[in-house]
Write an enzyme that holds these catalytic residues in place. Structure first.
Site, PDB file in Angstrom:
ATOM      1  N   SER A  29       0.847  -1.197   0.000  1.00  0.00           N
ATOM      2  CA  SER A  29       0.000   0.000   0.000  1.00  0.00           C
ATOM      3  C   SER A  29       0.881   1.245   0.000  1.00  0.00           C
ATOM      4  O   SER A  29       2.059   1.173  -0.374  1.00  0.00           O
ATOM      5  CB  SER A  29      -0.936  -0.030   1.207  1.00  0.00           C
ATOM      6  OG  SER A  29      -1.923   0.963   1.100  1.00  0.00           O
ATOM      7  N   ASN A  30       0.342   2.390   0.370  1.00  0.00           N
ATOM      8  CA  ASN A  30       1.123   3.630   0.401  1.00  0.00           C
ATOM      9  C   ASN A  30       0.623   4.520   1.532  1.00  0.00           C
ATOM     10  O   ASN A  30      -0.320   4.164   2.239  1.00  0.00           O
ATOM     11  CB  ASN A  30       1.036   4.331  -0.958  1.00  0.00           C
ATOM     12  CG  ASN A  30      -0.394   4.666  -1.319  1.00  0.00           C
ATOM     13  OD1 ASN A  30      -1.029   5.490  -0.673  1.00  0.00           O
ATOM     14  ND2 ASN A  30      -0.926   3.979  -2.337  1.00  0.00           N
ATOM     15  N   HIS A  31       1.238   5.693   1.696  1.00  0.00           N
ATOM     16  CA  HIS A  31       0.975   6.555   2.852  1.00  0.00           C
ATOM     17  C   HIS A  31      -0.210   7.496   2.692  1.00  0.00           C
ATOM     18  O   HIS A  31      -0.397   8.384   3.511  1.00  0.00           O
ATOM     19  CB  HIS A  31       2.211   7.390   3.175  1.00  0.00           C
ATOM     20  CG  HIS A  31       3.321   6.591   3.798  1.00  0.00           C
ATOM     21  ND1 HIS A  31       3.194   6.002   5.029  1.00  0.00           N
ATOM     22  CD2 HIS A  31       4.548   6.268   3.351  1.00  0.00           C
ATOM     23  CE1 HIS A  31       4.303   5.360   5.323  1.00  0.00           C
ATOM     24  NE2 HIS A  31       5.149   5.500   4.305  1.00  0.00           N
ATOM     25  N   SER A  32      -1.011   7.341   1.642  1.00  0.00           N
ATOM     26  CA  SER A  32      -2.154   8.238   1.480  1.00  0.00           C
ATOM     27  C   SER A  32      -3.098   8.117   2.677  1.00  0.00           C
ATOM     28  O   SER A  32      -3.467   7.020   3.084  1.00  0.00           O
ATOM     29  CB  SER A  32      -2.909   7.890   0.196  1.00  0.00           C
ATOM     30  OG  SER A  32      -4.123   8.603   0.153  1.00  0.00           O
TER      31      SER A  32
END
Ligand code: C5P
Length: 224
Positions: A29-32
């Site tokens: 995933s990512n830091h959004s």
């Protein structure tokens, strides 16, 4: 002058990260945080529009008056968006969609075996939701985001062109304390023939400014 009201118009907004499973317990995933997309949903609802928020996993509360559809993966996000396209007047792609997913999700937890080579993860490309919406048969007014670390204007304009967008909101994510997971942001809004700089402000204020900018274009171009 044409009346500018969002009453009776529907926004579909994507927000947050996507999550791509590796095995039953792990994912990419990512830091959004989803803050910008949720702020846009709130601002559009406040301006009188029907708002459908297609959201990846976030910690945020659903803004008042907003219909939220929860998804995890990019493919689920695309499906959810496609199901809402018939009734969509404005689409804003604000989600940080994972560009890749795992080619084959392991059905059991991947074990760490002694003396074994580390596992190799094979990735495949995810669909570009924004591009698919913009190139659909009867496309809504389509707005994208561009998070860049260099050549902001050139990259944003290229994306506007390539993805056939009406507008793109570009921000420089190399500046610490802004953008990803932060409460404030600055940005430049580009269309084919205009450029509007938004100074550093809260994501709430930026959302209101972006919905205003969309209104200016949308009602100029679509009302007879
Ligand atoms: O090409 P890039 O990922 O930088 O484009 C960012 C824009 O495209 C954002 O508006 C994002 O929501 C959208 N996007 C998408 N689906 C993808 C990748 C990006 O909708 N698979």
């Amino acid at each position: 002058k044409t009346p500018q009201t969002w009453q009776g118009k529907t926004f579909v907004i994507t927000a947050g990260p996507t999550r791509e499973a590796i095995d039953p317990v792990r994912y990419i995933s990512n830091h959004s945080s989803g803050k910008m997309g949720y702020a846009l949903a709130e601002a559009a609802a406040h301006a009188g529009a029907n708002v459908i928020l297609v959201s990846g996993p976030t910690q945020l509360a659903t803004p008042a008056g907003v219909q939220r559809i929860d998804v995890e993966t990019a493919e689920q996000m695309l499906n959810a968006v496609q199901q809402q396209l018939q009734q969509c007047d404005v689409f804003i792609g604000c989600a940080a969609v994972s560009d890749y997913r795992i080619a084959e999700i392991a059905s059991q937890k991947i074990k760490k075996e002694q003396n074994d080579e580390p596992p190799q993860l094979k990735l495949v490309q995810n669909p570009d939701i924004l591009q698919q919406v913009a190139s659909s048969e009867k496309p809504p007014f389509t707005v994208g985001f561009a998070a860049e670390t260099e050549n902001l204007k050139a990259n944003a304009l290229r994306k506007l062109e390539r993805k056939q967008l009406k507008m793109i909101v570009a921000n420089d994510v190399s500046q610490t304390g802004l953008g990803f997971n932060s409460d404030s942001n600055n940005a430049i809004i580009f269309s084919q023939d205009s450029e509007q700089s938004l100074p550093t402000m809260s994501k709430h204020d930026m959302a209101v400014a972006i919905i205003d900018a969309i209104a200016k274009r949308y009602f100029d171009n679509t009302t007879p």
